[in-house]
Write a protein that holds these residues in place. Sequence first.
Motif, short mmCIF file in Angstrom:
data_model
loop_
_atom_site.label_atom_id
_atom_site.label_comp_id
_atom_site.label_asym_id
_atom_site.label_seq_id
_atom_site.Cartn_x
_atom_site.Cartn_y
_atom_site.Cartn_z
N VAL A 120 0.84 -1.21 0.00
CA VAL A 120 0.00 0.00 0.00
C VAL A 120 0.87 1.25 0.00
CG1 VAL A 120 -1.67 1.31 1.37
CG2 VAL A 120 -1.96 -1.15 1.07
N ALA A 121 1.94 1.24 0.78
CA ALA A 121 2.83 2.41 0.84
C ALA A 121 3.53 2.65 -0.49
CB ALA A 121 3.87 2.22 1.95
N LEU A 122 3.88 1.60 -1.20
CA LEU A 122 4.51 1.76 -2.51
C LEU A 122 3.51 2.19 -3.58
CD1 LEU A 122 6.89 -1.34 -2.59
CD2 LEU A 122 7.56 1.06 -2.52
N ALA A 123 2.30 1.68 -3.51
CA ALA A 123 1.30 1.97 -4.54
C ALA A 123 0.63 3.33 -4.35
CB ALA A 123 0.25 0.88 -4.56
N ALA A 124 0.60 3.84 -3.13
CA ALA A 124 -0.12 5.09 -2.86
C ALA A 124 0.38 6.28 -3.68
CB ALA A 124 -0.06 5.41 -1.37
N PRO A 125 1.69 6.53 -3.81
CA PRO A 125 2.12 7.66 -4.63
C PRO A 125 1.74 7.51 -6.11
CG PRO A 125 3.92 6.91 -3.25
CD PRO A 125 2.82 5.93 -3.10
N VAL A 126 1.75 6.29 -6.60
CA VAL A 126 1.37 6.07 -8.00
C VAL A 126 -0.12 6.33 -8.18
CG1 VAL A 126 1.24 4.36 -9.85
CG2 VAL A 126 3.24 4.44 -8.37
N VAL A 127 -0.93 5.92 -7.23
CA VAL A 127 -2.37 6.19 -7.30
C VAL A 127 -2.62 7.70 -7.27
CG1 VAL A 127 -4.57 5.91 -6.09
CG2 VAL A 127 -3.03 3.97 -6.34
N VAL A 128 -1.91 8.41 -6.41
CA VAL A 128 -2.07 9.86 -6.35
C VAL A 128 -1.67 10.51 -7.68
CG1 VAL A 128 -1.17 11.96 -5.25
CG2 VAL A 128 -1.85 10.00 -3.85
N LEU A 129 -0.53 10.07 -8.24
CA LEU A 129 -0.11 10.61 -9.54
C LEU A 129 -1.12 10.30 -10.63
CD1 LEU A 129 3.73 9.89 -9.71
CD2 LEU A 129 2.59 12.10 -9.53
N PHE A 130 -1.68 9.10 -10.62
CA PHE A 130 -2.66 8.72 -11.64
C PHE A 130 -3.92 9.57 -11.51
CE2 PHE A 130 -6.09 6.13 -13.37
CZ PHE A 130 -5.59 5.89 -14.64
N VAL A 131 -4.42 9.73 -10.30
CA VAL A 131 -5.62 10.55 -10.09
C VAL A 131 -5.34 12.00 -10.47
CG1 VAL A 131 -7.17 11.46 -8.31
CG2 VAL A 131 -6.61 9.02 -8.37
N TRP A 132 -4.17 12.50 -10.12
CA TRP A 132 -3.80 13.86 -10.46
C TRP A 132 -3.73 14.03 -11.98
CZ3 TRP A 132 1.76 16.10 -10.10
CH2 TRP A 132 1.74 17.45 -10.38
N SER A 133 -3.16 13.08 -12.69
CA SER A 133 -3.04 13.20 -14.14
C SER A 133 -4.40 13.14 -14.81
CB SER A 133 -2.14 12.10 -14.70
OG SER A 133 -2.72 10.82 -14.51
N VAL A 134 -5.29 12.29 -14.33
CA VAL A 134 -6.63 12.21 -14.90
C VAL A 134 -7.42 13.48 -14.58
CG1 VAL A 134 -8.82 10.96 -14.80
CG2 VAL A 134 -6.68 9.71 -14.95
N ALA A 135 -7.30 13.97 -13.36
CA ALA A 135 -8.01 15.19 -12.97
C ALA A 135 -7.53 16.39 -13.78
CB ALA A 135 -7.83 15.45 -11.47
N ARG A 136 -6.22 16.45 -14.05
CA ARG A 136 -5.70 17.56 -14.87
C ARG A 136 -6.25 17.51 -16.27
NH1 ARG A 136 0.60 18.17 -14.95
NH2 ARG A 136 0.09 16.69 -16.55
N LEU A 137 -6.43 16.31 -16.81
CA LEU A 137 -6.96 16.18 -18.17
C LEU A 137 -8.45 16.51 -18.22
CD1 LEU A 137 -5.19 12.91 -19.35
CD2 LEU A 137 -4.67 15.26 -20.03
N LEU A 138 -9.17 16.21 -17.17
CA LEU A 138 -10.61 16.45 -17.15
C LEU A 138 -10.97 17.90 -16.84
CD1 LEU A 138 -11.89 13.23 -15.39
CD2 LEU A 138 -11.95 13.78 -17.83
N LEU A 139 -10.11 18.57 -16.08
CA LEU A 139 -10.42 19.96 -15.68
C LEU A 139 -9.84 20.96 -16.63
CD1 LEU A 139 -9.93 19.65 -11.85
CD2 LEU A 139 -12.05 19.61 -13.13
#
Length: 139
Positions: A120-139
């Motif tokens: 979970v600790a290793l995957a959390a930053p990647v999940v944050v980056l993925f959500v951030w990248s998708v949110a940037r594309l949608l907004l």
Amino acid sequence: MSGGELIRRCLVAAVAVVLAALVPQVVPWRICDGPGCLLVSIVAVPLLVFGVALLAWVIMAVGRVRPAWPVALGGPLVFFALVSTVVDVPGIVVFFVVAAASYAFAALVTAEAPPRAWQVALAAPVVVLFVWSVARLLL
């Protein structure tokens, strides 16, 4: 899972995606040119990514990465998260390095060796980056 087995799992995943990503580079793709290709690109690019992930999954299965399907699904997500937020891909060499690192990271996170808290600790930053990248594309 021993340390050597974990390293082999990550190396096989990295080599598998490099081999799978070489296929579209070798095959001459000349579908169309010009601005009229936008619709073709919208369909062709996801199919190409899916095809590379499927081929990498087969190569990892042959290389005895068990289970290979979480790596094949997680690798493109890690790659997209890195490329859309952190890493600029100026050339083909950087593309292959980032793809190999993404699949190796996905193999590490989905392995049975690390405890669940480390996964979970290793995957959390990647999940944050993925959500951030998708949110940037949608907004």
